[in-house]
Design a protein around this motif. Sequence first.
Motif, mmCIF file in Angstrom:
data_model
loop_
_atom_site.group_PDB
_atom_site.id
_atom_site.type_symbol
_atom_site.label_atom_id
_atom_site.label_comp_id
_atom_site.label_asym_id
_atom_site.label_seq_id
_atom_site.Cartn_x
_atom_site.Cartn_y
_atom_site.Cartn_z
ATOM 1 N N ARG A 210 14.519 -34.497 25.219
ATOM 2 C CA ARG A 210 13.169 -33.911 25.313
ATOM 3 C C ARG A 210 12.999 -33.093 26.581
ATOM 4 N N ASP B 22 19.033 -27.944 17.232
ATOM 5 C CA ASP B 22 18.752 -29.246 17.838
ATOM 6 C C ASP B 22 19.960 -30.071 17.415
ATOM 7 N N SER C 137 20.369 -34.252 22.740
ATOM 8 C CA SER C 137 20.217 -35.569 23.342
ATOM 9 C C SER C 137 21.579 -36.237 23.281
ATOM 10 N N LYS D 105 22.685 -39.640 21.395
ATOM 11 C CA LYS D 105 23.133 -39.789 20.003
ATOM 12 C C LYS D 105 24.630 -39.440 19.959
HETATM 13 C C1 LIG Z 1 16.476 -34.733 16.248
HETATM 14 C C2 LIG Z 1 16.059 -35.187 17.607
HETATM 15 N N1 LIG Z 1 15.710 -34.270 18.531
HETATM 16 C C3 LIG Z 1 15.351 -34.623 19.780
HETATM 17 C C4 LIG Z 1 15.314 -35.955 20.168
HETATM 18 C C5 LIG Z 1 14.870 -36.297 21.563
HETATM 19 O O1 LIG Z 1 15.898 -36.819 22.314
HETATM 20 P P1 LIG Z 1 15.623 -37.844 23.535
HETATM 21 O O2 LIG Z 1 15.148 -39.130 22.917
HETATM 22 O O3 LIG Z 1 16.935 -37.970 24.216
HETATM 23 O O4 LIG Z 1 14.579 -37.237 24.406
HETATM 24 C C6 LIG Z 1 15.657 -36.945 19.230
HETATM 25 C C7 LIG Z 1 15.608 -38.375 19.615
HETATM 26 O O5 LIG Z 1 15.548 -39.274 18.805
HETATM 27 C C8 LIG Z 1 16.050 -36.547 17.925
HETATM 28 O O6 LIG Z 1 16.415 -37.445 17.000
#
Ligand SMILES: Cc1ncc(COP(=O)(O)O)c(C=O)c1O
Length: 463
Positions: A102, A215, A255, A258
Amino acid sequence: MKFETIIEPFRIKAVEPIRMTTREQRQNALEKAGYNLFLLPAEDVLIDLLTDSGTGAMSSAQWAGMMRGDESYAGARSFYEFKNAVQQITGLEHVIPTHQGRAAERILFGSLLSPGDIVPNNTHFDTTRANVEYRGATALDIPIAEGRKPALIHPFKGNIDLEELEKLLVQQREHIPLVMITVTNNSGGGQPVSMANIRAASEICHRYDVPLFLDACRFAENAWFIKLREEGYEHKTPLEIAQEMFSYVDGCTMSAKKDGLANIGGFLALNDDALAQKCKTNLILTEGFPTYGGLAGYDLEAIAVGLHEVVEEDYLRYRIRSVAYLGDKLTQAGIPIVQPPGGHAIYIDALTMLPHIPQSEYPAWSLSLALYLEGGIRSVEIGSVMFGLQTDGSEKPAAMELVRLAFPRRVYTQSHVDYLAEVLLYVNHIKDRIRGVHIVEALPVLRHFSARLEPVNGILCAS
Ligand SMILES: Cc1ncc(COP(=O)(O)O)c(C=O)c1O
């Protein structure tokens, strides 16, 4: 391959005990937590499928990497390891580390969006949507129609609607500073996007001179689905497929919690020199110097190694098969799930499973509580508690009432999955006893994290 059993492609070197509890203990824990699984101490959970984000197990090579972490403020060796690993996969010019996904979104949108802009995406994840909207712009979801039908089987339900995309660009080009595609499509059930779809979206965007960003949180899982399901890719490696996916885009947010196989971290990568400079300036304000971006040197090392490991075929085969294995067992038992199973999670359709609970009594929330009460499993509701409250304070039922079982990476074994299936089949057997819930107290924003609830007539599920 002569043998069919797909095994966990690792040995276990360190173990973390998980605690068995009785049904009575779990009933007490639920009462204490206000019937909200987010408020449970993790120690009271037997199998934790709340999220696949940052919950994975690191490899011995990643731990060794952490010991090598260079903590220099500027130009640390660990940054170059990290940058090389990202560039090997993405081929993108500028690599900007961030503390998680994020933060990459906030920095990109903060540098690129103005009020009134529109960002089309197959489906925005909730933090992506929130960061777009925070800039006064509109986050527009345009998945293909098949992606909105839970029971429909389609190999690439995560695809973006290309006709809709082109229509938007014809009509509103001046308000669209970028287009995004989320791989795999988390909010749409963890469904993959085909290479043909990414290629075609890229061709359309570039015809209108609009940058396309991925993303990329689950890029490796997406690459594996392409290998399994798209003609012409069966003999390519996941790395080659991922490289081709990234070759069509101008940048990505990621991110690393994952498919970076790390517990924390993320990045923004892009080709545009001027935009990268703006993003780096923005980064320095809140995240840190551009060669660490809010991460320790040891985090950068863990991600660098994780990015190499995540594209290994044995790992991806085991990963995707574990989720599908649970999906098969549930489908055979007639439990309604989003089909076909996604890359990182199974989504149970609670509205179909519990028709006796009206949406006003939150069937998916009730089902997630029942899974905990009966088997110590923590999942997450993606339904009307999460999405029902409108900005004007009114309540509108969510489009779907889903319970998501998200698999942490390299954490659980096949016997854990067999146990999960057993609990789910049992809960399906006693489903008529499960009752709805109502909200006792809640905050006006993101209420699912902290709300307190109660069963409508005092008992969630009679034993
Ligand atoms: C598709 C997707 N985009 C962005 C994010 C955001 O990542 P983070 O939790 O590391 O801020 C997530 C987190 O679950 C996600 O699944």
